[in-house]
Scaffold this motif. Structure first.
Motif, PDB file in Angstrom:
ATOM      1  N   ALA A  73       0.836  -1.203   0.000  1.00  0.00           N
ATOM      2  CA  ALA A  73       0.000   0.000   0.000  1.00  0.00           C
ATOM      3  C   ALA A  73       0.869   1.251   0.000  1.00  0.00           C
ATOM      4  CB  ALA A  73      -0.928  -0.003   1.213  1.00  0.00           C
ATOM      5  N   GLN A  74       1.945   1.236   0.775  1.00  0.00           N
ATOM      6  CA  GLN A  74       2.862   2.376   0.812  1.00  0.00           C
ATOM      7  C   GLN A  74       3.486   2.598  -0.559  1.00  0.00           C
ATOM      8  OE1 GLN A  74       5.905   2.081   3.814  1.00  0.00           O
ATOM      9  NE2 GLN A  74       7.004   3.847   3.025  1.00  0.00           N
ATOM     10  N   MET A  75       3.892   1.507  -1.207  1.00  0.00           N
ATOM     11  CA  MET A  75       4.497   1.609  -2.530  1.00  0.00           C
ATOM     12  C   MET A  75       3.494   2.175  -3.539  1.00  0.00           C
ATOM     13  SD  MET A  75       5.925  -1.439  -4.892  1.00  0.00           S
ATOM     14  CE  MET A  75       7.363  -1.167  -5.891  1.00  0.00           C
ATOM     15  N   ALA A  76       2.262   1.683  -3.507  1.00  0.00           N
ATOM     16  CA  ALA A  76       1.236   2.146  -4.438  1.00  0.00           C
ATOM     17  C   ALA A  76       0.944   3.625  -4.237  1.00  0.00           C
ATOM     18  CB  ALA A  76      -0.034   1.318  -4.274  1.00  0.00           C
ATOM     19  N   ASN A  77       1.037   4.105  -2.992  1.00  0.00           N
ATOM     20  CA  ASN A  77       0.805   5.525  -2.717  1.00  0.00           C
ATOM     21  C   ASN A  77       1.969   6.396  -3.173  1.00  0.00           C
ATOM     22  OD1 ASN A  77      -1.725   5.184  -1.579  1.00  0.00           O
ATOM     23  ND2 ASN A  77      -0.918   4.953   0.494  1.00  0.00           N
TER      24      ASN A  77
END
Length: 169
Positions: free
Chosen positions: A51-55
């Protein structure tokens, strides 16, 4: 002693910046709980990383996770999560991928985790890149746990697979 050129100064600055970033990441990795009393969900931790990467960057992420937390000890989970983090950092930093998927499956005796991207890949031995320590540290972590690390890359992407026991996914 000769004069220091502007190129040398720029190279030194770049090296210091890279070392600083690496040390910060290493400190973050130390924050993963490893004691028996501080158990954590590996699946949730991987979801959080994705999720952090996608953000941070525009990338499609997917997770197919059936590896139960009980299959690994807290220290195994911490080491595996550190390896997964490093693979995610490499995808973000090097591949220009549009998609990354993480799959985890197996049992306590025989499991596999794969991090697959559709980025540029590489044509050389990634463990031989001068000044790049992430994969080397991942390899040392994996070998220290008695697991296996396989990195396959080409012009259609990269597959990083960590296994315990005999098989892969």
């Amino acid at each position: 002693m000769g004069e220091v050129s502007e190129e040398n100064v720029d190279q030194i600055k770049k090296t210091v910046h890279e070392v600083n970033r690496y040390v910060r990441q290493a400190i973050a990795n130390l924050k993963v709980p490893v004691s028996e009393q501080h158990s954590f969900s590996l699946e949730q931790s991987v979801k959080d990383q994705l999720a952090q990467m996608a953000n941070e960057i525009m990338i499609e992420v997917s997770l197919d996770w059936s590896l139960q937390d009980e299959a690994l000890s807290p220290s195994e989970k911490a080491e595996l999560l550190s390896c997964i983090r490093e693979a995610i950092i490499n995808v973000r930093k090097h591949t220009r991928a549009a998609k990354v998927s993480i799959t985890g499956a197996g049992t306590e005796k025989n499991w596999s985790v794969a991090i697959v991207d559709n980025g540029e890949g590489f044509q050389h031995d990634p463990f031989e890149v001068n000044g790049s320590y992430g994969l080397q540290i991942m390899k040392e972590r994996v070998e220290g746990m008695g697991w296996k690390l396989q990195v396959i890359s080409g012009n259609t992407g990269t597959n990083v697979e960590i296994t315990k026991g005999g098989g892969s996914l």
